[in-house]
Scaffold this motif. Sequence first.
Motif, PDB file in Angstrom:
ATOM      1  N   PRO A   7      17.889 -38.524 -20.229  1.00 42.16           N
ATOM      2  CA  PRO A   7      17.155 -38.065 -19.047  1.00 42.16           C
ATOM      3  C   PRO A   7      15.905 -37.280 -19.410  1.00 42.16           C
ATOM      4  O   PRO A   7      14.850 -37.478 -18.799  1.00 42.16           O
ATOM      5  CB  PRO A   7      18.186 -37.180 -18.333  1.00 42.16           C
ATOM      6  N   GLU A   8      15.995 -36.427 -20.418  1.00 44.10           N
ATOM      7  CA  GLU A   8      14.803 -35.630 -20.766  1.00 44.10           C
ATOM      8  C   GLU A   8      13.647 -36.518 -21.232  1.00 44.10           C
ATOM      9  O   GLU A   8      12.501 -36.319 -20.860  1.00 44.10           O
ATOM     10  CB  GLU A   8      15.130 -34.587 -21.841  1.00 44.10           C
TER      11      GLU A   8
ATOM     12  N   PHE B 150      13.566 -28.507 -19.990  1.00 47.02           N
ATOM     13  CA  PHE B 150      14.158 -29.549 -19.144  1.00 47.02           C
ATOM     14  C   PHE B 150      15.295 -28.985 -18.289  1.00 47.02           C
ATOM     15  O   PHE B 150      15.456 -29.346 -17.127  1.00 47.02           O
ATOM     16  CB  PHE B 150      14.649 -30.711 -20.016  1.00 47.02           C
TER      17      PHE B 150
ATOM     18  N   TRP C  57      12.201 -38.277 -18.248  1.00 45.50           N
ATOM     19  CA  TRP C  57      11.445 -37.309 -17.440  1.00 45.50           C
ATOM     20  C   TRP C  57      10.086 -37.009 -18.085  1.00 45.50           C
ATOM     21  O   TRP C  57       9.059 -37.010 -17.410  1.00 45.50           O
ATOM     22  CB  TRP C  57      12.285 -36.035 -17.296  1.00 45.50           C
ATOM     23  N   ARG C  58      10.091 -36.780 -19.390  1.00 47.02           N
ATOM     24  CA  ARG C  58       8.827 -36.472 -20.088  1.00 47.02           C
ATOM     25  C   ARG C  58       7.862 -37.653 -20.038  1.00 47.02           C
ATOM     26  O   ARG C  58       6.658 -37.474 -19.870  1.00 47.02           O
ATOM     27  CB  ARG C  58       9.095 -36.084 -21.546  1.00 47.02           C
TER      28      ARG C  58
ATOM     29  N   HIS D  84      13.874 -27.278 -15.354  1.00 48.20           N
ATOM     30  CA  HIS D  84      13.419 -28.294 -14.396  1.00 48.20           C
ATOM     31  C   HIS D  84      14.611 -28.861 -13.610  1.00 48.20           C
ATOM     32  O   HIS D  84      14.577 -28.972 -12.387  1.00 48.20           O
ATOM     33  CB  HIS D  84      12.683 -29.413 -15.146  1.00 48.20           C
ATOM     34  N   LEU D  85      15.681 -29.216 -14.342  1.00 44.01           N
ATOM     35  CA  LEU D  85      16.868 -29.762 -13.675  1.00 44.01           C
ATOM     36  C   LEU D  85      17.433 -28.758 -12.686  1.00 44.01           C
ATOM     37  O   LEU D  85      17.837 -29.114 -11.578  1.00 44.01           O
ATOM     38  CB  LEU D  85      17.950 -30.105 -14.713  1.00 44.01           C
TER      39      LEU D  85
ATOM     40  N   THR E 257      14.865 -36.505 -12.155  1.00 49.62           N
ATOM     41  CA  THR E 257      15.726 -35.953 -13.213  1.00 49.62           C
ATOM     42  C   THR E 257      15.731 -36.810 -14.473  1.00 49.62           C
ATOM     43  O   THR E 257      16.252 -36.391 -15.505  1.00 49.62           O
ATOM     44  CB  THR E 257      17.183 -35.841 -12.729  1.00 49.62           C
TER      45      THR E 257
ATOM     46  N   ARG F  62       6.328 -37.776 -16.655  1.00 44.51           N
ATOM     47  CA  ARG F  62       5.392 -36.666 -16.487  1.00 44.51           C
ATOM     48  C   ARG F  62       4.077 -36.973 -17.218  1.00 44.51           C
ATOM     49  O   ARG F  62       2.992 -36.738 -16.708  1.00 44.51           O
ATOM     50  CB  ARG F  62       6.016 -35.379 -17.028  1.00 44.51           C
TER      51      ARG F  62
END
Lengths: 283, 408
Positions: free
Chosen positions: B396-397, A265, B400-401, A268-269, B273, B404
């Motif tokens: 955020p992760e 991550f 984001w995942r 990616h960021l 993000t 995706r």
Amino acid sequence: MFAAEFEYHRPKTVAEAVKLLRKVKGSRPLAGGHSLLPAMKLRLASPAALIDISRIAELSGIKSTKDGLKIGAMTTHAAIAASAVVRKHCPVLAETAGIIGDLQVRNRGTIGGSVAHADPGADYPTILLLLDARFTAVNGKERQIAAEKFFVDLFTTSLKHGELLSSVTIPSMSSGASAVYLKHRHPASSFAVVGVAALVQVKKGKCADVRIAIGGVTVTPVRAKAAEKLLTGQAPTPENIARAADAVSDAIENPLGDPYASGEFRVHLASVMTKRALIQVTG
Amino acid sequence: MVERMVDLLARELKMDPVDVRRKNLIPPFMDGYQVATGLTYDTGNYEGALAKALEMAGYEKLRKQQKEMRAKGEYLGIGLCTYAEICGLGPSQVAGAVGFGGGLWESAIVRFHPSGKVNVMVGISPHGQGEETTFAQIVANELGVGVDDVEITHGDTEKTPMGWGTYGSRGTAVGSGALMGAIAKIKDKAKTLTAHLLEASVDDIEYADGKFFVKGSPSKSKSIQDVALMANVAWNMPKGLEPGLEASSFFDPPNFVYPFGAHIAVVKVDAETGEIALQRYIAVDDCGKVINPMIVAGQIHGGIAQGIGQALWEEAVYDDDGQLLSGSMMDYAVPKAAFFPKFELAMTETLTTVNPLGVKGIGETGTIASTPAVYNAVADALAPLGVKTINMPLTPERVWRAIREARS
């Protein structure tokens, strides 16, 4: 928690401090104390002696010289953020200083302390790498260390034992260059989970002097050379910027991860933030 | 859970989540409504709170804005939560029936000094909620003394009567019942003494604004402070009436209280993000009679922050060996004031019939409503991307995942 026992010295001059650092076994310089003291309280660090350099007047202050901005190691983040000289000659540095930690941290923490501690989540290392800063170390005589050589590993710099970091010099930015520092802040610690610094000089519609520095993702900040090269000489179109941003991952080996953000991550960021930073500095 | 299910149902039926809620809300009721699970809710006007929240938010306009932003690839989300909470625990009989090792009443002692000052000892012991102030206001208002003339003592078990604690939003909901009981006894005794002093019949004595007077001739009156002095010196007491002006009371509520409300969160999600920006937060709460609006707002503010903390940031992370990884404040993200927009608050007042003042609890409403409201807002923002569920906290992760995954 309480720190282990330690000796305490408070020299008044750099010469005296250097002498103490050399003489007292297991000694470490104490700057603002915002990283070292918590580490000592958690017993992650147990220096035998602290050499408190906070009263050494010659170590703080900001000067504009022919070589660029010369900032004393003991200059606080707050002083740099508020400095008219820094805002005029290198606004991105003042902006970066202004978003470090919180107000209390900025009032106590120092630029020298931050870079000498070399925390991967710190903001200064990334921006100083971008700006090709030079670090001055003193041990009887002075030694200049380039930013690319200064940050060696996790919490490790190329400062030798007995050496004291006295100042940081930031060369003047090329005229017409624009720079920005973007930060993905950790919600608890306020450290940079990812920090991206970008600098571009747009000359006749083409990108020159392209620099991209990525912090927080690896043990030390890195320059994204492949991405820089891709954009150099090109027009700052969305496509060219996107291509450069995609190449950021080339610069990253063994990304750091924690429960908040995995290595994947963070990479990616770093790419997304590079894209945004490049759009900002070329826009 | 329920609030998430309502939103998922709305999506399944292609209905607006507001309409699904409106269809399912219990219509306004003022004297008990027995729900399918057997509990009897005290009072409620759920549609009223929802209507007010929608109006404050400018709901229709927000939906329009959301549509326009989506066309530009920006993800605005609007999340609702309509809640009814059970609190103000509760009848002691229920405590016994469910095997709770104690009672659920509260107690208070009110002591009127000859000086006109009032000491109040309560079993409830606030630890930051502000009931010292709330209780002092109640006493001042009911007995016609200045709020500065009231001293509340709590937490010192050498002085105070027994209490069962300020949890389950019961401090004011149950504690004020005991306080009002003691105040009623004080007033009764003062009335008897006033009748004796004014040589009138007790039935003819009335009370208003700190004065006892003879019905029909308000000039024949005694201030409550005068009566307190006379009671304490006891120079002229009617036969059988004890000296002093002090009363103790216990209050065991006949039912729980059910505060309710409607919250709306507006968020913007950065689809690249996974970052979530809280844009607005609207809270309409109903805790019955509001005694101190600032204290009530403070409780709501804290509750909202805590609830959003659960939705977005707070997590105890353990590794496979059971070692806590988020064990310091450098790792465990506690919400900070700077994380939030200005909360937009409003109250509706639907009094309860369970206690003398008509008050319900307010300590937990924010935590109950804000977690689902913010979660629903994020899910609403990401609906066009096909995202349905993300585990909390919505870091955020994780966001984001989820995006995706939904895209692939």
